[in-house]
Every structure is written in structure tokens, then in C-alpha cells.
Design an enzyme around this catalytic site. Sequence first.
Site: not given
Lengths: 426, 78
Positions: B35-37, B39
Site C-alpha cells: 500500500a501507499d499512503s 491506499d
Amino acid sequence: MFAHGAAPRRVVVTGMGIACPLGLGVERVWKRLVEGESGIAAIQSFDVKDLTAKIAGQVPVGARAEGKLDLAEWIPVKDQKKMDRFIQLAVVAAVEAVEDSGWLPESEEDRCATGVMIGSGIGGLTTIFESSRLIWEGKHKRVSPFFIPSALINLASGHVSIRYGFKGPNHAVVTACATGVHALGDAARLIAFGDADVMVAGGAEAAVSEIGMAGFCASRALSTAYNDNPAAGSRPWDEGRDGFVMGEGAGVCVLEEYEHAKARGAKIYAEVIGYGMSGDAYHITAPSETGDGAFRSMRAALRSAGVSPEQVQYVNAHGTSTPMGDDLELSAVERLWGDAAPGLAMSSTKSAIGHLLGAAGAVEGIFSILAIRDKVAPPTLNLEKPSRESAIDRVAKVAQERPIEVALSNSFGFGGTNASIVFRAI
Amino acid sequence: MSETAEKVKKIVVEHLGVDEAKVTDDASFIDDLGADSLDTVELVMAFEEAFGVEIPDDAAEKITTVKDAIAYIDGQKA
């Protein structure tokens, strides 16, 4: 701008990708187009009872092997929700084009020399609509963190660059229905001027939605007389035409500097030899009454190509099937071609796929390139009885074999923006 | 597995498009599940929606693993 003093470089097309109402895949779509098939149908994906126009061209759903779209085959589920449909369609067409070109650079230098310029006329309209509905319901906090990046037009270019690591110029055109041609032309110039060696360029649109249809219905631009016979709705130059039929899709080309393409042994479809632009300075939605904008756009394109009208054998017309626009474009072509008009074939492939707005110019550019490759002018479907006669052969209903070496493609947009691009066999 | 844990893991699988087996209690959204921020912001919104709870930003920042999410939600429901 030109401190290095170099001459402009030659630009060729080495990859192509299409997602449109006739399906996915350049060869399949082209075959269906030449055989006279139509991609227009009754809209099933949402309720059209309150809309005056109830037909459109939508990308068929199904397996890639059948030339249809199953998003899961193209974009990870996690990423799909970060993209409005116009971006998804752009990615699909870009993947086909890049794979077709065989240009998958791994070195930093090659990646930095490869850019992306995929535009859209309207962008994430449906995403904006859905998010506004949350605000309307007082659910401000339910607006997705992906709303903005999903709606932004340049995110089509962004996603394609991220997918392949293309670190060159990253740009996006927004000129309504002229977007696709402007993207191909501007990207070709970036290569000609040395900003990039390769550009992945084109247009994408996905406005076949309640809000998109309602908007164009309100501007009285759409065909409403053929809701019961969808395939007959888009009929450029025919006396029974009553507006354009909306389409969705994307067209993407890999444009490449000629020596670069030769050096890697790339398959070369055609050369981009000319590009012209003009503005009407007349009306926000109507074309200028004299068709002068179209005339000047085509004249500029032929000048930049260094060819005279009699050297052009095929024109892919903007030809949207609107009562006014079609004949104005025809008059502009007659005026420019003059005595050479009888030797020209001009067709409108919007008769088969509808008007793809910002994607139209890119998809029709690809059709023009294929017309050169196969020496075939694709047909203008439904052209039963032209509203006026012309010396120009408008390829009514059936494709024609023609000795096509040079082809021009037109796209004109709301706001009075016109663009023309010229391709030549190589 | 508690009902909360089951539901949390199902949401994580759906939103991050990862294998169920990877979604262990200790799995970090960013370090282990890709995940990224953005997400994680969306994931927290999905938890709010599914469990009918409010997760303020300062609390959301501390939810970095599957078990953090389960513990926070159980704490709110208790």
C-alpha cells in the site's frame, strides 16, 4: 529554443493501440471497420429513459482473446479504482501500442528519452459526478483519496509513464474533440525538436455516462431520431443525419525518431509528415459559417508536410454527422483541393464507431495510417443519400481499394479549435 | 478469528488486491502489502464505513498493521 542549431528530425509511427466500440486490438478493429460493421448500440449500462439520445458506441465487455475488454486482464484491481474509465481505456490502448512497438527500454538514458502525451476532451467526468453526489448527500468524508488523481486528465499520461518507467516529457492535451490530433502532432514535434526520441501519444474518452449524455443532449448535439435503429444513427453527409452519436475509447501511437526506429529494426507503419492548427474565433460550439477554420488547419498541415493537395489520396474527415458541420468541412476540403477534388477519397469512420471526442483524432489517425498500409479507404456507413453532391468520393457504405500514399486526418473541437495531421507511406 | 478480524482482513484483501494468506495479524499495510499512503487513507475509510465507526486522523496514522486496525475497531465497539 534552437540554440543547438539542429534541423527538425523525422518522426515515424512504430506502434499502435485501440480500444473502441468495434473492440480492442488494432487489426481486429480495422478488419471490422473495413467490412462495414457498426459498433453503435442501445445504451444498456445505465437508465436512459430521461435522455433524448439513447444510443452510443461502447467498448464491448469480454475477454481480450475475443477483442473485448475485461479490465482484470489489463490493470490490477487495486489500481482500477484509482482511475476514471478514460484512464483505464488509455492504459489499455497504450499497453497494446507499446507492446506492438517492442520499445520497452531498461536503461535510464532510454527511459529518459521516452515521453507520454495522452490527452482527453473531458477527463474524469463520471468520477466528478459520483463524488459530487457524496457531497450532496452530506458525506464529505466519504470522498475517495483517489478522486482527484482519478479525474485529472494528465493522469492517463502519468499512469502509462509509471507502468513503463518512461521518464521523458510527460504532458497532456485538452482541446475537446481535437485532442487526439493535437496530441499526435505536438508529440511528433517534441521528437522533431529533440525533446524526446520516442513519445507514446494519443487520446482517451469515457463520457458515455448519465452526466456526459445529459450534457451533450442539452447542447442539442446528439442524434435522437435513430434510437430504435442504433446502427443507422451516425450518418455523415447523409440527408437524414441529425447529430452525432457518442462513443468511448482510446487510441495511442508510439511515435519515434526515424533513425532511432531504423537502428533498432522497428516495424514502421508510416511517417508523420505534416501537422497544422487553427482557431475559428467564432463561437463556443458552432463551426464558423464559412468553414474557414477547417480550411486553414488543413492548409497549414499540407504546408508543413510540403505536399500539395493532389498528392493526398485520402482524408479521414472529422465528419461527426451533424447537420451543419459535415457540409462545412466538405466545402473546406473542396476549396483546398480545387481541381484535385475528383481524385480524393474522404470518409468518416465515425459512422461506425461514433464520436470518441478526445480520443477521436488518435483513433482516426490510426485508421488513416492503416488506409495507407493496406491501400484501402474505410467506408462511410449509412451514406444513402448525400445532402449535397460533391466531386469528392465519400466512400459510401463500402470500403474502396485506392492507391493511398498520403492521408490527412481532421479533428475539430468546441471552442473553435482545429487540427489536421498528415501521414505518408514509408 | 474474531468477527472483526475476519471482516478487516476481507476488506484489506479487496482493497489492496493481495492474497488472503499474506494478510496476517502482523502484516504492515505499507511494508508488507504494497500500500501507499493514499491506499491507507482509503482503507481506513473502508473500515469506517464497514464498522460504522469514526477514525480520526491522529488515530488513523497509528493504524499501520492489520492487528492495529482490529484492536482500534474492537476498542471503539466495546
